[in-house]
Scaffold this motif. Structure first.
Motif, PDB file in Angstrom:
ATOM      1  N   ILE A   1       0.864  -1.185   0.000  1.00 55.30           N
ATOM      2  CA  ILE A   1       0.000   0.000   0.000  1.00 55.30           C
ATOM      3  C   ILE A   1       0.894   1.226   0.000  1.00 55.30           C
ATOM      4  CG2 ILE A   1      -1.688   1.303   1.330  1.00 55.30           C
ATOM      5  CD1 ILE A   1      -2.787  -1.394   2.311  1.00 55.30           C
ATOM      6  N   THR A   2       0.660   2.114  -0.967  1.00 56.26           N
ATOM      7  CA  THR A   2       1.466   3.329  -1.069  1.00 56.26           C
ATOM      8  C   THR A   2       0.733   4.570  -0.586  1.00 56.26           C
ATOM      9  OG1 THR A   2       0.821   3.652  -3.389  1.00 56.26           O
ATOM     10  CG2 THR A   2       2.853   2.407  -2.975  1.00 56.26           C
ATOM     11  N   ASP A   3      -0.616   4.529  -0.585  1.00 54.33           N
ATOM     12  CA  ASP A   3      -1.377   5.697  -0.132  1.00 54.33           C
ATOM     13  C   ASP A   3      -2.819   5.275   0.127  1.00 54.33           C
ATOM     14  OD1 ASP A   3      -1.790   8.363   0.573  1.00 54.33           O
ATOM     15  OD2 ASP A   3      -2.230   8.994  -1.472  1.00 54.33           O
ATOM     16  N   THR A   4      -3.460   5.943   1.074  1.00 59.81           N
ATOM     17  CA  THR A   4      -4.882   5.710   1.351  1.00 59.81           C
ATOM     18  C   THR A   4      -5.552   7.059   1.591  1.00 59.81           C
ATOM     19  OG1 THR A   4      -4.547   5.464   3.726  1.00 59.81           O
ATOM     20  CG2 THR A   4      -4.474   3.443   2.401  1.00 59.81           C
ATOM     21  N   GLU A   5      -6.861   7.077   1.349  1.00 63.77           N
ATOM     22  CA  GLU A   5      -7.625   8.305   1.542  1.00 63.77           C
ATOM     23  C   GLU A   5      -9.087   7.935   1.726  1.00 63.77           C
ATOM     24  OE1 GLU A   5      -8.598  11.536  -1.692  1.00 63.77           O
ATOM     25  OE2 GLU A   5      -6.558  11.825  -0.928  1.00 63.77           O
ATOM     26  N   LEU A   6      -9.753   8.612   2.640  1.00 62.88           N
ATOM     27  CA  LEU A   6     -11.184   8.419   2.841  1.00 62.88           C
ATOM     28  C   LEU A   6     -11.908   9.634   2.292  1.00 62.88           C
ATOM     29  CD1 LEU A   6     -13.459   6.661   4.071  1.00 62.88           C
ATOM     30  CD2 LEU A   6     -13.181   7.992   6.177  1.00 62.88           C
ATOM     31  N   GLU A   7     -12.912   9.383   1.450  1.00 67.59           N
ATOM     32  CA  GLU A   7     -13.719  10.451   0.880  1.00 67.59           C
ATOM     33  C   GLU A   7     -15.192  10.159   1.100  1.00 67.59           C
ATOM     34  OE1 GLU A   7     -12.942  11.019  -3.276  1.00 67.59           O
ATOM     35  OE2 GLU A   7     -11.084  12.092  -2.889  1.00 67.59           O
ATOM     36  N   GLN A   8     -15.970  11.212   1.073  1.00 71.19           N
ATOM     37  CA  GLN A   8     -17.415  11.061   1.056  1.00 71.19           C
ATOM     38  C   GLN A   8     -17.861  11.471  -0.339  1.00 71.19           C
ATOM     39  OE1 GLN A   8     -19.598  13.409   3.896  1.00 71.19           O
ATOM     40  NE2 GLN A   8     -21.311  11.997   3.849  1.00 71.19           N
ATOM     41  N   GLU A   9     -18.396  10.498  -1.095  1.00 71.65           N
ATOM     42  CA  GLU A   9     -18.819  10.733  -2.474  1.00 71.65           C
ATOM     43  C   GLU A   9     -20.289  10.374  -2.615  1.00 71.65           C
ATOM     44  OE1 GLU A   9     -16.404   8.411  -5.111  1.00 71.65           O
ATOM     45  OE2 GLU A   9     -14.566   9.462  -4.559  1.00 71.65           O
ATOM     46  N   TYR A  10     -21.100  11.322  -3.035  1.00 69.91           N
ATOM     47  CA  TYR A  10     -22.523  11.087  -3.274  1.00 69.91           C
ATOM     48  C   TYR A  10     -23.188  10.398  -2.082  1.00 69.91           C
ATOM     49  CZ  TYR A  10     -20.957  12.143  -7.972  1.00 69.91           C
ATOM     50  OH  TYR A  10     -20.389  12.759  -9.062  1.00 69.91           O
ATOM     51  N   GLY A  11     -22.808  10.805  -0.882  1.00 70.98           N
ATOM     52  CA  GLY A  11     -23.403  10.262   0.323  1.00 70.98           C
ATOM     53  C   GLY A  11     -22.801   8.953   0.803  1.00 70.98           C
ATOM     54  N   LYS A  12     -21.778   8.433   0.113  1.00 74.76           N
ATOM     55  CA  LYS A  12     -21.118   7.177   0.507  1.00 74.76           C
ATOM     56  C   LYS A  12     -19.716   7.479   1.004  1.00 74.76           C
ATOM     57  CE  LYS A  12     -22.344   3.202  -1.885  1.00 74.76           C
ATOM     58  NZ  LYS A  12     -22.160   2.233  -2.942  1.00 74.76           N
ATOM     59  N   TYR A  13     -19.258   6.659   1.945  1.00 85.64           N
ATOM     60  CA  TYR A  13     -17.873   6.748   2.387  1.00 85.64           C
ATOM     61  C   TYR A  13     -17.056   5.785   1.538  1.00 85.64           C
ATOM     62  CZ  TYR A  13     -19.678   9.308   6.362  1.00 85.64           C
ATOM     63  OH  TYR A  13     -20.287  10.244   7.151  1.00 85.64           O
ATOM     64  N   VAL A  14     -16.078   6.330   0.825  1.00 86.53           N
ATOM     65  CA  VAL A  14     -15.256   5.546  -0.088  1.00 86.53           C
ATOM     66  C   VAL A  14     -13.805   5.626   0.369  1.00 86.53           C
ATOM     67  CG1 VAL A  14     -14.484   5.268  -2.476  1.00 86.53           C
ATOM     68  CG2 VAL A  14     -16.839   5.984  -2.000  1.00 86.53           C
ATOM     69  N   TYR A  15     -13.215   4.459   0.578  1.00 83.41           N
ATOM     70  CA  TYR A  15     -11.817   4.349   0.992  1.00 83.41           C
ATOM     71  C   TYR A  15     -11.002   4.049  -0.267  1.00 83.41           C
ATOM     72  CZ  TYR A  15      -7.932   2.984   4.092  1.00 83.41           C
ATOM     73  OH  TYR A  15      -6.738   2.897   4.761  1.00 83.41           O
ATOM     74  N   GLN A  16     -10.104   4.946  -0.606  1.00 82.77           N
ATOM     75  CA  GLN A  16      -9.280   4.794  -1.800  1.00 82.77           C
ATOM     76  C   GLN A  16      -7.896   4.316  -1.390  1.00 82.77           C
ATOM     77  OE1 GLN A  16      -9.484   8.612  -3.737  1.00 82.77           O
ATOM     78  NE2 GLN A  16     -11.562   8.252  -4.437  1.00 82.77           N
ATOM     79  N   ILE A  17      -7.454   3.246  -2.052  1.00 83.86           N
ATOM     80  CA  ILE A  17      -6.181   2.625  -1.713  1.00 83.86           C
ATOM     81  C   ILE A  17      -5.335   2.534  -2.973  1.00 83.86           C
ATOM     82  CG2 ILE A  17      -5.085   0.575  -0.710  1.00 83.86           C
ATOM     83  CD1 ILE A  17      -8.225   0.047   0.190  1.00 83.86           C
ATOM     84  N   GLU A  18      -4.125   3.046  -2.899  1.00 81.23           N
ATOM     85  CA  GLU A  18      -3.172   2.918  -4.000  1.00 81.23           C
ATOM     86  C   GLU A  18      -2.174   1.834  -3.622  1.00 81.23           C
ATOM     87  OE1 GLU A  18      -1.450   6.705  -4.989  1.00 81.23           O
ATOM     88  OE2 GLU A  18      -3.422   7.641  -5.197  1.00 81.23           O
ATOM     89  N   LEU A  19      -1.943   0.909  -4.563  1.00 80.26           N
ATOM     90  CA  LEU A  19      -1.071  -0.234  -4.333  1.00 80.26           C
ATOM     91  C   LEU A  19       0.000  -0.314  -5.410  1.00 80.26           C
ATOM     92  CD1 LEU A  19      -3.978  -2.788  -3.968  1.00 80.26           C
ATOM     93  CD2 LEU A  19      -2.589  -2.023  -2.081  1.00 80.26           C
ATOM     94  N   ARG A  20       1.112  -0.947  -5.066  1.00 78.90           N
ATOM     95  CA  ARG A  20       2.139  -1.297  -6.053  1.00 78.90           C
ATOM     96  C   ARG A  20       2.380  -2.787  -5.903  1.00 78.90           C
ATOM     97  NH1 ARG A  20       5.937   2.311  -5.132  1.00 78.90           N
ATOM     98  NH2 ARG A  20       5.222   3.624  -6.814  1.00 78.90           N
ATOM     99  N   ASP A  21       2.175  -3.547  -7.015  1.00 81.31           N
ATOM    100  CA  ASP A  21       2.345  -4.998  -6.920  1.00 81.31           C
ATOM    101  C   ASP A  21       3.810  -5.392  -7.093  1.00 81.31           C
ATOM    102  OD1 ASP A  21       2.865  -5.086  -9.711  1.00 81.31           O
ATOM    103  OD2 ASP A  21       0.849  -5.795 -10.203  1.00 81.31           O
ATOM    104  N   ALA A  22       4.083  -6.691  -7.015  1.00 79.08           N
ATOM    105  CA  ALA A  22       5.456  -7.199  -7.056  1.00 79.08           C
ATOM    106  C   ALA A  22       6.156  -6.875  -8.377  1.00 79.08           C
ATOM    107  CB  ALA A  22       5.458  -8.705  -6.814  1.00 79.08           C
ATOM    108  N   GLN A  23       5.383  -6.657  -9.441  1.00 81.63           N
ATOM    109  CA  GLN A  23       5.962  -6.306 -10.743  1.00 81.63           C
ATOM    110  C   GLN A  23       6.117  -4.787 -10.919  1.00 81.63           C
ATOM    111  OE1 GLN A  23       3.245  -8.511 -10.483  1.00 81.63           O
ATOM    112  NE2 GLN A  23       4.720 -10.194 -10.446  1.00 81.63           N
ATOM    113  N   GLY A  24       5.757  -4.034  -9.904  1.00 80.87           N
ATOM    114  CA  GLY A  24       5.879  -2.583  -9.966  1.00 80.87           C
ATOM    115  C   GLY A  24       4.678  -1.883 -10.581  1.00 80.87           C
ATOM    116  N   VAL A  25       3.605  -2.637 -10.872  1.00 78.58           N
ATOM    117  CA  VAL A  25       2.390  -2.053 -11.449  1.00 78.58           C
ATOM    118  C   VAL A  25       1.589  -1.393 -10.329  1.00 78.58           C
ATOM    119  CG1 VAL A  25       0.247  -2.544 -12.700  1.00 78.58           C
ATOM    120  CG2 VAL A  25       2.351  -3.796 -13.265  1.00 78.58           C
TER     121      VAL A  25
END
Length: 102
Positions: free
Chosen positions: A58-82
């Motif tokens: 996990i490289t970054d996380t963020e919690l947002e409220q979008e259209y009345g929903k709580y959305v947890y955004q997670i940025e990942l980097r896999d073993a191949q660097g993607v």
């Protein structure tokens, strides 16, 4: 003239409403929501994303409220660097989006 003014005001409101639909939540507010049981723990939400992309970091996380929903955004980097962007419904734990970062 009153009708034209009302129409312009309504159009301006409708146009700007789209920009207010998503709001970043700060750490204090996010912790309050977690502690109140409104959203799942961040550990569980992170585990959902990591299960989708095993051996990722996990490289970054963020919690947002979008259209009345709580959305947890997670940025990942896999073993191949993607890099991946995963969005999880913070209440249900359901994956909403999972796509490779462009």
């Amino acid at each position: 003239m009153k009708i034209l003014t009302a129409f312009i005001a309504a159009t301006a409101f409708t146009f700007t409403a789209g920009y207010v639909q998503a709001r970043d939540l700060g750490p204090d507010e996010a912790l309050k929501l977690r502690d109140a049981g409104t959203i799942q723990s961040f550990e569980k939400l992170n585990a959902v994303a990591l299960a989708k992309h095993p051996k990722s970091t996990i490289t970054d996380t963020e919690l947002e409220q979008e259209y009345g929903k709580y959305v947890y955004q997670i940025e990942l980097r896999d073993a191949q660097g993607v890099e991946w962007d995963v969005e999880v419904d913070a209440v249900s734990g359901q994956i909403l989006k999972d796509h490779q970062d462009a």
